[in-house]
Scaffold this motif. Structure first.
Motif, PDB file in Angstrom:
ATOM      1  N   ASP A 180     -13.172   4.410   9.647  1.00  0.00           N
ATOM      2  CA  ASP A 180     -14.106   4.670   8.568  1.00  0.00           C
ATOM      3  C   ASP A 180     -15.238   5.696   8.897  1.00  0.00           C
ATOM      4  O   ASP A 180     -15.549   5.899  10.016  1.00  0.00           O
ATOM      5  CB  ASP A 180     -14.749   3.361   8.316  1.00  0.00           C
ATOM      6  CG  ASP A 180     -13.899   2.056   8.116  1.00  0.00           C
ATOM      7  OD1 ASP A 180     -13.277   2.185   7.017  1.00  0.00           O
ATOM      8  OD2 ASP A 180     -13.871   1.158   8.929  1.00  0.00           O
ATOM      9  N   PHE A 239     -19.804  -5.548   5.209  1.00  0.00           N
ATOM     10  CA  PHE A 239     -18.677  -4.323   5.633  1.00  0.00           C
ATOM     11  C   PHE A 239     -18.271  -4.947   7.130  1.00  0.00           C
ATOM     12  O   PHE A 239     -18.800  -5.147   8.048  1.00  0.00           O
ATOM     13  CB  PHE A 239     -19.388  -3.045   5.802  1.00  0.00           C
ATOM     14  CG  PHE A 239     -18.520  -2.185   6.534  1.00  0.00           C
ATOM     15  CD1 PHE A 239     -17.081  -1.904   6.484  1.00  0.00           C
ATOM     16  CD2 PHE A 239     -19.579  -1.151   7.405  1.00  0.00           C
ATOM     17  CE1 PHE A 239     -16.706  -1.014   7.538  1.00  0.00           C
ATOM     18  CE2 PHE A 239     -18.786  -0.218   8.179  1.00  0.00           C
ATOM     19  CZ  PHE A 239     -17.512  -0.165   8.014  1.00  0.00           C
ATOM     20  N   SER A 248     -12.840   2.465  14.177  1.00  0.00           N
ATOM     21  CA  SER A 248     -12.537   1.952  13.001  1.00  0.00           C
ATOM     22  C   SER A 248     -11.712   2.651  11.940  1.00  0.00           C
ATOM     23  O   SER A 248     -11.101   2.015  10.958  1.00  0.00           O
ATOM     24  CB  SER A 248     -13.882   1.324  12.226  1.00  0.00           C
ATOM     25  OG  SER A 248     -14.254   1.826  11.384  1.00  0.00           O
ATOM     26  N   MET A 292     -14.397  -6.157   9.629  1.00  0.00           N
ATOM     27  CA  MET A 292     -13.148  -5.729   9.783  1.00  0.00           C
ATOM     28  C   MET A 292     -12.742  -7.011  11.064  1.00  0.00           C
ATOM     29  O   MET A 292     -13.552  -7.579  11.605  1.00  0.00           O
ATOM     30  CB  MET A 292     -12.902  -4.521  10.814  1.00  0.00           C
ATOM     31  CG  MET A 292     -13.998  -4.197  11.649  1.00  0.00           C
ATOM     32  SD  MET A 292     -14.563  -2.495  12.176  1.00  0.00           S
ATOM     33  CE  MET A 292     -15.702  -2.196  10.949  1.00  0.00           C
ATOM     34  N   ALA A 293     -11.475  -7.236  10.934  1.00  0.00           N
ATOM     35  CA  ALA A 293     -10.704  -8.547  11.569  1.00  0.00           C
ATOM     36  C   ALA A 293     -10.855  -8.241  13.024  1.00  0.00           C
ATOM     37  O   ALA A 293     -10.795  -8.941  13.784  1.00  0.00           O
ATOM     38  CB  ALA A 293      -9.280  -8.821  11.092  1.00  0.00           C
ATOM     39  N   GLY A 304     -17.246  -7.513  -0.233  1.00  0.00           N
ATOM     40  CA  GLY A 304     -16.785  -6.855   0.789  1.00  0.00           C
ATOM     41  C   GLY A 304     -15.315  -6.669   0.894  1.00  0.00           C
ATOM     42  O   GLY A 304     -14.625  -7.033  -0.035  1.00  0.00           O
TER      43      GLY A 304
HETATM   44  P1  AMP Z   1      -9.327  -4.819   8.573  1.00  0.00           P
HETATM   45  O1  AMP Z   1      -9.322  -3.972   9.960  1.00  0.00           O
HETATM   46  O2  AMP Z   1      -7.675  -4.817   7.954  1.00  0.00           O
HETATM   47  O3  AMP Z   1      -9.865  -6.070   8.743  1.00  0.00           O
HETATM   48  O4  AMP Z   1      -9.863  -4.031   7.630  1.00  0.00           O
HETATM   49  C1  AMP Z   1     -11.225  -3.529   7.815  1.00  0.00           C
HETATM   50  C2  AMP Z   1     -11.495  -2.385   6.902  1.00  0.00           C
HETATM   51  O5  AMP Z   1     -11.865  -2.770   5.618  1.00  0.00           O
HETATM   52  C3  AMP Z   1     -12.773  -1.597   7.385  1.00  0.00           C
HETATM   53  O6  AMP Z   1     -12.391  -0.916   8.587  1.00  0.00           O
HETATM   54  C4  AMP Z   1     -12.974  -0.956   6.116  1.00  0.00           C
HETATM   55  O7  AMP Z   1     -12.231   0.238   6.122  1.00  0.00           O
HETATM   56  C5  AMP Z   1     -12.615  -1.582   5.056  1.00  0.00           C
HETATM   57  N1  AMP Z   1     -13.839  -2.634   4.652  1.00  0.00           N
HETATM   58  C6  AMP Z   1     -14.243  -3.695   4.799  1.00  0.00           C
HETATM   59  N2  AMP Z   1     -15.277  -4.228   4.148  1.00  0.00           N
HETATM   60  C7  AMP Z   1     -15.754  -2.831   3.384  1.00  0.00           C
HETATM   61  C8  AMP Z   1     -16.981  -2.388   2.586  1.00  0.00           C
HETATM   62  N3  AMP Z   1     -17.906  -3.512   2.312  1.00  0.00           N
HETATM   63  N4  AMP Z   1     -17.093  -1.340   2.529  1.00  0.00           N
HETATM   64  C9  AMP Z   1     -16.126  -0.393   2.504  1.00  0.00           C
HETATM   65  N5  AMP Z   1     -15.094  -0.585   3.299  1.00  0.00           N
HETATM   66  C10 AMP Z   1     -14.759  -1.753   3.636  1.00  0.00           C
END
Ligand code: AMP
Ligand code: DBH
Length: 541
Positions: free
Chosen positions: A417, A334, A415, A336-337, A310
């Protein structure tokens, strides 16, 4: 003493999460107390040649908590912590949980700029860092921080020669002078870090209740137990290897964490063989290295049963190679913090495991996929992911303006995404609308780097965009508008490093451009820049 302020869940939600048993009023340190009483001699952490039992971890963290309490540190206080992948990171984490002190756990790759930004936000009374980090080899930066943060009155450094400064000497029992206790479970336990998309890095307040729920539910899904031998090869403070289920999941289940200094095959493969590792967590760029190195070294990986991947999008072709080449199962994660974590399940079909990024871990996770106007898209269509739930924050720390944009009126977190949600609830990540570069799982906020570049006297304008990269998934490219066409990337990189920016945020490439393209509304047209970079303009490395 006043508690650390944060954006609370509305009472109707909090009550629901308590009633459904998600929030149990337990502090994060309780898992350690439980293991230390039921299996004190079981090994909790292996770091090089050192093995810490649950009793060791419990005792050392209690001793540190006591010593901090004796200095008058406790509930309402914050700490800035920066340790690498070392056993002390967990001792310190549990000590601070026990003493009610809320830490920011900076990544070891973070540099002066990030540390100052975190310190300015939480105003720590306590700094815990390592003499092995370039910022702490001498005392200059500690002095700078204490000047900036007058509240900072306790500094402990791993491997310092002086006993009163040396972190390890605080793990030894002290006379109990003052009492200490964790913050109430509904209050802030610690801060996670956001990859962010803004000028200053944002902090994510996590409560004992919400974080512990995410760890407990992750353990159920990933079926961690006392036999779990988890290799922690990603930066240990990161949300993924800390909580999904990560090291905390291992401790909750009574298993064993083995630390690796980095996720490269040269460090990890021998550890897997020696320590009979059965599960680990990787980012796609690390997995790619493993897939390359594994053929011919199968024997070393025999114990491995599950590899979680991930942090960035895993290409399908790579996903499909995992069982063949590593001889184990794949789980996509997938997360996010800020909260929401999606997993493919251990009994999912190949199709789910290879083609999706999993489904939310909690039945109470709410997911909306919306169009530009914020309206839900038709089922199965691509849109922006929004979420709220029992472990997703309702606001960043002390950021009212940013929160107004990052959350909607109903408390859903945007998020950034772009996803498609299938009929069966599984999510497929297809892109991103936030202004961020995902460099092998390490997130870079474009605006932060652009602002710093524009502080250079010869830079009029700057725009940072992602470029596709075989090894890292994405790398960064800075477009520069400058009156000096000979201005070299190496000069700008040195400039950014001099400002104290973490190395992974330094642009991989610099491209001169006469003017930045703009959209109809006058914003920098990053899509056009991304397309342009593929066309290879004048590149100054
Ligand atoms: P953060 O908010 O700094 O913790 O980062 C989280 C972000 O990492 C998510 O919103 C996605 O953009 C990306 N992310 C984490 N895991 C995945 C995954 N398995 N596939 C695609 N993007 C991911
Ligand atoms: O990228 C992330 O932040 C992430 C990825 C997987 C995460 O926070 C997590 C799992 O918990």
């Amino acid at each position: 003493m006043s508690l650390v302020p944060f954006t609370r869940w509305p009472e109707e939600f909090a009550e629901r999460y308590r009633l459904s048993g998600h929030w149990r009023g337990e502090p994060l340190s309780q898992m350690l107390a439980e293991q230390a009483s039921t299996q004190p001699d079981a090994v909790a952490v292996i770091d090089g040649s050192r093995a810490l039992s649950y009793a060791d971890l419990d005792r050392a963290s209690t001793n540190l908590a006591q010593r901090l309490a004796n200095r008058g540190l406790g509930q309402g206080n914050c700490a800035l912590v920066q340790l690498g992948n070392q056993a002390e990171l967990y001792v310190v984490f549990f000590a601070l949980m026990k003493a009610g002190i809320a830490p920011v756990n900076a990544l070891f790759s973070h540099n002066r700029l990030e540390l100052v930004a975190y310190a300015a936000q939480v105003r720590p009374r306590l700094l815990i860092a390592s003499r092995a980090h370039p910022q702490f080899t001498d005392d200059a930066f500690v002095e700078e921080l204490t000047e900036l943060i007058p509240e900072l009155d306790t500094v402990l450094l791993h491997d310092d020669p002086h006993p009163e400064l040396r972190l390890q000497s605080w793990f030894v029992q002290a006379k109990a002078l003052r009492s200490f206790s964790p913050t109430p479970a509904g209050e802030v336990a610690f801060f996670q870090l956001s990859g962010g998309s803004t000028g200053t890095p944002k902090l994510i307040p996590r409560t004992h209740d919400d974080y512990l729920y995410s760890v407990r539910r992750s353990v159920e899904i990933c079926q961690f137990d006392r036999e779990t031998r988890y290799l922690c090869a990603l930066p240990a403070a990161h949300n993924f290897p800390l909580s999904s289920p990560g090291a905390l999941g291992v401790f909750l289940a009574g298993g064993r964490v083995v630390l690796s200094p980095d996720p490269g095959p040269a460090s990890c493969f021998p550890l897997i063989a020696q320590q009979q590792i059965n599960v680990t967590a990787l980012v796609p760029s690390a997995l790619a290295m493993w897939l390359q190195a594994a053929p011919g070294r199968h024997g070393e990986l025999d114990s491995l049963q599950l590899v979680q991947v991930g942090g960035a999008k895993l290409p399908e072709a790579q996903a499909r190679r995992v069982p063949q080449v590593l001889g184990c199962r794949l789980q996509q994660v997938f997360g996010m913090a800020e909260g929401l974590v999606n997993y493919t399940r251990l009994d999912d079909s190949d199709e789910h495991v290879y083609l999706t990024q999993g489904q939310p871990m909690s039945p109470d996770d709410e997911v909306k996929v919306v169009d530009r106007e914020g309206h839900p898209v038709a089922a199965g269509e691509i849109g922006a992911l929004m979420t709220r739930g029992p472990y997703t924050i309702r606001g960043y720390f002390q950021s009212p303006e940013h929160n107004a944009a990052a959350f909607d009126a109903e408390g859903f977190y945007r998020s950034g995404d772009l996803v498609r949600q299938r009929d069966d609830g599984y999510l497929v990540v297809v892109g991103r609308i936030k202004d961020q570069i995902n460099r092998g799982g390490e997130k870079i906020a474009a605006e932060e780097v652009e602002n710093l570049l524009m502080a250079h006297p010869a830079v009029a304008q700057a725009a940072l965009v992602s470029v596709p990269d075989e090894a890292m998934g994405e790398k960064s490219c800075a477009y520069i508008v400058s009156p000096d066409p000979t201005l070299k990337g190496i000069v700008l990189r040195r400039f950014l490093r001099g400002l104290g920016l973490a190395d992974y945020k330094l642009p991989d490439r610099f491209v001169h451009i006469d003017a930045l393209p703009v959209t109809a509304v006058g914003k920098v047209d990053k899509n056009r820049l991304r397309r342009r970079v593929a066309e290879q303009l004048t590149v100054t490395e």
